[in-house]
Design a protein around this motif. Structure first.
Motif, PDB file in Angstrom:
ATOM      1  N   VAL A 102      38.633  57.025  42.654  1.00  0.00           N
ATOM      2  CA  VAL A 102      37.490  56.207  43.048  1.00  0.00           C
ATOM      3  C   VAL A 102      36.235  56.648  42.300  1.00  0.00           C
ATOM      4  O   VAL A 102      35.349  55.822  42.021  1.00  0.00           O
ATOM      5  N   GLU A 103      36.119  57.933  41.963  1.00  0.00           N
ATOM      6  CA  GLU A 103      34.966  58.387  41.197  1.00  0.00           C
ATOM      7  C   GLU A 103      34.942  57.751  39.816  1.00  0.00           C
ATOM      8  O   GLU A 103      33.890  57.337  39.314  1.00  0.00           O
ATOM      9  N   LEU A 104      36.126  57.662  39.201  1.00  0.00           N
ATOM     10  CA  LEU A 104      36.201  57.009  37.891  1.00  0.00           C
ATOM     11  C   LEU A 104      35.933  55.512  38.017  1.00  0.00           C
ATOM     12  O   LEU A 104      35.276  54.923  37.149  1.00  0.00           O
ATOM     13  N   LEU A 105      36.437  54.890  39.079  1.00  0.00           N
ATOM     14  CA  LEU A 105      36.178  53.460  39.279  1.00  0.00           C
ATOM     15  C   LEU A 105      34.688  53.200  39.453  1.00  0.00           C
ATOM     16  O   LEU A 105      34.155  52.203  38.952  1.00  0.00           O
ATOM     17  N   ARG A 106      34.011  54.056  40.165  1.00  0.00           N
ATOM     18  CA  ARG A 106      32.565  53.912  40.315  1.00  0.00           C
ATOM     19  C   ARG A 106      31.866  54.022  38.967  1.00  0.00           C
ATOM     20  O   ARG A 106      30.967  53.229  38.647  1.00  0.00           O
ATOM     21  N   GLU A 107      32.260  55.026  38.186  1.00  0.00           N
ATOM     22  CA  GLU A 107      31.630  55.219  36.882  1.00  0.00           C
ATOM     23  C   GLU A 107      31.932  54.054  35.945  1.00  0.00           C
ATOM     24  O   GLU A 107      31.058  53.567  35.233  1.00  0.00           O
ATOM     25  N   MET A 108      33.184  53.594  35.936  1.00  0.00           N
ATOM     26  CA  MET A 108      33.548  52.474  35.069  1.00  0.00           C
ATOM     27  C   MET A 108      32.811  51.200  35.465  1.00  0.00           C
ATOM     28  O   MET A 108      32.315  50.467  34.612  1.00  0.00           O
ATOM     29  N   SER A 109      32.750  50.921  36.754  1.00  0.00           N
ATOM     30  CA  SER A 109      32.084  49.696  37.202  1.00  0.00           C
ATOM     31  C   SER A 109      30.592  49.755  36.919  1.00  0.00           C
ATOM     32  O   SER A 109      29.973  48.742  36.588  1.00  0.00           O
TER      33      SER A 109
ATOM     34  N   VAL B 258      39.549  44.463  42.644  1.00  0.00           N
ATOM     35  CA  VAL B 258      40.791  44.729  41.918  1.00  0.00           C
ATOM     36  C   VAL B 258      40.393  45.021  40.476  1.00  0.00           C
ATOM     37  O   VAL B 258      39.924  44.140  39.754  1.00  0.00           O
ATOM     38  N   ILE B 259      40.567  46.253  40.058  1.00  0.00           N
ATOM     39  CA  ILE B 259      40.096  46.707  38.754  1.00  0.00           C
ATOM     40  C   ILE B 259      41.267  46.866  37.795  1.00  0.00           C
ATOM     41  O   ILE B 259      42.218  47.605  38.078  1.00  0.00           O
ATOM     42  N   GLY B 260      41.202  46.159  36.673  1.00  0.00           N
ATOM     43  CA  GLY B 260      42.181  46.366  35.616  1.00  0.00           C
ATOM     44  C   GLY B 260      41.735  47.537  34.757  1.00  0.00           C
ATOM     45  O   GLY B 260      40.803  47.415  33.972  1.00  0.00           O
TER      46      GLY B 260
ATOM     47  N   GLY C 170      51.175  45.547  26.155  1.00  0.00           N
ATOM     48  CA  GLY C 170      52.196  44.828  26.888  1.00  0.00           C
ATOM     49  C   GLY C 170      52.320  45.228  28.346  1.00  0.00           C
ATOM     50  O   GLY C 170      53.168  44.688  29.061  1.00  0.00           O
ATOM     51  N   SER C 171      51.482  46.169  28.798  1.00  0.00           N
ATOM     52  CA  SER C 171      51.538  46.598  30.192  1.00  0.00           C
ATOM     53  C   SER C 171      50.157  46.467  30.820  1.00  0.00           C
ATOM     54  O   SER C 171      49.175  46.150  30.152  1.00  0.00           O
ATOM     55  N   SER C 172      50.088  46.701  32.107  1.00  0.00           N
ATOM     56  CA  SER C 172      48.810  46.656  32.795  1.00  0.00           C
ATOM     57  C   SER C 172      48.844  47.588  33.983  1.00  0.00           C
ATOM     58  O   SER C 172      49.916  48.012  34.430  1.00  0.00           O
ATOM     59  N   MET C 173      47.654  47.889  34.495  1.00  0.00           N
ATOM     60  CA  MET C 173      47.544  48.701  35.703  1.00  0.00           C
ATOM     61  C   MET C 173      46.282  48.266  36.429  1.00  0.00           C
ATOM     62  O   MET C 173      45.197  48.245  35.832  1.00  0.00           O
ATOM     63  N   HIS C 174      46.419  47.890  37.684  1.00  0.00           N
ATOM     64  CA  HIS C 174      45.280  47.452  38.488  1.00  0.00           C
ATOM     65  C   HIS C 174      45.185  48.327  39.733  1.00  0.00           C
ATOM     66  O   HIS C 174      46.192  48.604  40.377  1.00  0.00           O
ATOM     67  N   VAL C 175      43.979  48.740  40.036  1.00  0.00           N
ATOM     68  CA  VAL C 175      43.718  49.554  41.212  1.00  0.00           C
ATOM     69  C   VAL C 175      42.880  48.737  42.186  1.00  0.00           C
ATOM     70  O   VAL C 175      41.859  48.156  41.806  1.00  0.00           O
ATOM     71  N   VAL C 176      43.314  48.696  43.436  1.00  0.00           N
ATOM     72  CA  VAL C 176      42.641  47.918  44.476  1.00  0.00           C
ATOM     73  C   VAL C 176      41.834  48.873  45.348  1.00  0.00           C
ATOM     74  O   VAL C 176      42.363  49.889  45.815  1.00  0.00           O
ATOM     75  N   THR C 177      40.564  48.542  45.568  1.00  0.00           N
ATOM     76  CA  THR C 177      39.714  49.400  46.375  1.00  0.00           C
ATOM     77  C   THR C 177      38.713  48.579  47.174  1.00  0.00           C
ATOM     78  O   THR C 177      38.290  47.506  46.732  1.00  0.00           O
ATOM     79  N   ALA C 178      38.349  49.094  48.337  1.00  0.00           N
ATOM     80  CA  ALA C 178      37.280  48.505  49.142  1.00  0.00           C
ATOM     81  C   ALA C 178      36.055  49.414  49.141  1.00  0.00           C
ATOM     82  O   ALA C 178      35.147  49.227  49.963  1.00  0.00           O
ATOM     83  N   ASP C 179      36.023  50.371  48.213  1.00  0.00           N
ATOM     84  CA  ASP C 179      34.886  51.281  48.128  1.00  0.00           C
ATOM     85  C   ASP C 179      33.592  50.494  47.942  1.00  0.00           C
ATOM     86  O   ASP C 179      33.488  49.644  47.052  1.00  0.00           O
ATOM     87  N   ARG C 180      32.586  50.768  48.751  1.00  0.00           N
ATOM     88  CA  ARG C 180      31.372  49.963  48.747  1.00  0.00           C
ATOM     89  C   ARG C 180      30.609  50.047  47.432  1.00  0.00           C
ATOM     90  O   ARG C 180      30.017  49.059  46.982  1.00  0.00           O
ATOM     91  N   VAL C 181      30.614  51.213  46.802  1.00  0.00           N
ATOM     92  CA  VAL C 181      29.901  51.360  45.531  1.00  0.00           C
ATOM     93  C   VAL C 181      30.574  50.529  44.448  1.00  0.00           C
ATOM     94  O   VAL C 181      29.912  49.797  43.692  1.00  0.00           O
ATOM     95  N   VAL C 182      31.895  50.607  44.367  1.00  0.00           N
ATOM     96  CA  VAL C 182      32.634  49.836  43.368  1.00  0.00           C
ATOM     97  C   VAL C 182      32.462  48.340  43.620  1.00  0.00           C
ATOM     98  O   VAL C 182      32.180  47.567  42.694  1.00  0.00           O
ATOM     99  N   VAL C 183      32.604  47.912  44.873  1.00  0.00           N
ATOM    100  CA  VAL C 183      32.477  46.495  45.207  1.00  0.00           C
ATOM    101  C   VAL C 183      31.079  45.985  44.851  1.00  0.00           C
ATOM    102  O   VAL C 183      30.932  44.897  44.279  1.00  0.00           O
ATOM    103  N   ARG C 184      30.052  46.759  45.170  1.00  0.00           N
ATOM    104  CA  ARG C 184      28.690  46.331  44.831  1.00  0.00           C
ATOM    105  C   ARG C 184      28.511  46.216  43.314  1.00  0.00           C
ATOM    106  O   ARG C 184      27.937  45.239  42.808  1.00  0.00           O
ATOM    107  N   ASN C 185      28.987  47.208  42.579  1.00  0.00           N
ATOM    108  CA  ASN C 185      28.852  47.165  41.116  1.00  0.00           C
ATOM    109  C   ASN C 185      29.578  45.964  40.526  1.00  0.00           C
ATOM    110  O   ASN C 185      29.050  45.277  39.642  1.00  0.00           O
ATOM    111  N   ILE C 186      30.799  45.708  40.991  1.00  0.00           N
ATOM    112  CA  ILE C 186      31.574  44.593  40.456  1.00  0.00           C
ATOM    113  C   ILE C 186      30.924  43.263  40.833  1.00  0.00           C
ATOM    114  O   ILE C 186      30.907  42.310  40.040  1.00  0.00           O
TER     115      ILE C 186
END
Length: 254
Positions: free
Chosen positions: A6-13, A143-145, A152-168
């Protein structure tokens, strides 16, 4: 793991919101793995390929009540009967959808009679830069790709983290505000601008001259002027200012 997902998702978003480069931020060793990620704090699920992405989004669709928004390099969810059926189900409940891609092909645009066109709930747009693939359901589930997946592949992470959701949410707002509209719902028949006319209207809102619009669209200035004159007639206006006001109101569904 050296950092929580989630820390990386926050930084990426956050970096995506600033239209920064997010490539290489997700550790290569994490690709293709659920263990240690799916059970990490604030992570709801991990989807490891496009089939799981499709199944996962369909599982979220029945609980969605207001909006489904997304952006990606290419369309992968709405270009077949199954994707359109899910869109029809949500649009029939009044769910508003927006899709932003680097390039949207005609096969992903809604057909005539789609419920989202009756409610004014659809938006599709081209944007030159989509740094982070993402979907947002009701401004509560992101839902973050994750970038950098092997070809040819993918990876998606699903989160309800408020910081990530706000950024997205802010990120998707920014993308839509600066996107080139490709298709808008038929809100006020018989107003049916062509795709090129929609692009001209969009560029006019930035104050571009006919010559600059012609250069942007790779057409002649005469073609642009002819389209602008046709738009005057279509919107029943007599100046560029009036056309801009009428277009803004039309886009808002008035």
């Amino acid at each position: 793991m050296t950092a929580q997902p989630v820390e990386l998702l926050r930084e990426m978003s956050s970096r995506a919101l600033a239209m920064g480069d997010v490539e290489g931020m997700w550790p290569a060793a994490w690709f293709g793995q659920r263990a240690g990620i799916e059970d990490a704090p604030a992570v709801e699920a991990v989807w490891l390929d496009y089939g799981e992405l499709r199944d996962g989004m369909e599982s979220l669709e029945p609980s969605c009540s207001t909006t489904i928004r997304g952006c990606a390099d290419v369309a992968v969810l709405t270009n077949d009967d199954r994707g359109r059926a899910a869109h029809h189900r949500s649009a029939s409940r009044g769910v508003r959808a927006s899709n932003i891609r680097r390039t949207i092909s005609p096969d992903v645009l809604c057909e005539a009679g789609c419920p989202c066109q009756r409610t004014g709930g659809g938006f599709a747009g081209d944007h030159p830069a989509v740094p982070l693939k993402s979907h947002l359901v009701d401004d509560r589930i992101a839902v973050i790709g994750v970038p950098g997946a092997p070809f040819g592949s993918s990876m998606h992470v699903v989160t309800a983290d408020r910081v990530v959701v706000r950024n997205i949410s802010l990120y998707l707002d920014e993308l839509q505000q600066t996107s080139m509209p490709v298709l808008t719902p038929d809100r006020r028949a018989p107003l049916r601008p062509t795709v090129r006319q929609l692009r001209i209207l969009h560029l006019m809102t930035y104050g571009l001259t006919d010559e600059k619009i012609a250069s942007e669209l790779t057409v002649t200035s005469r073609t642009v002027r002819n389209d602008v004159n046709a738009l005057y007639t279509m919107f029943d206006v007599h100046s560029r200012f009036e056309l801009g006001v009428a277009y803004t109101r039309w886009m808002a569904g008035h």
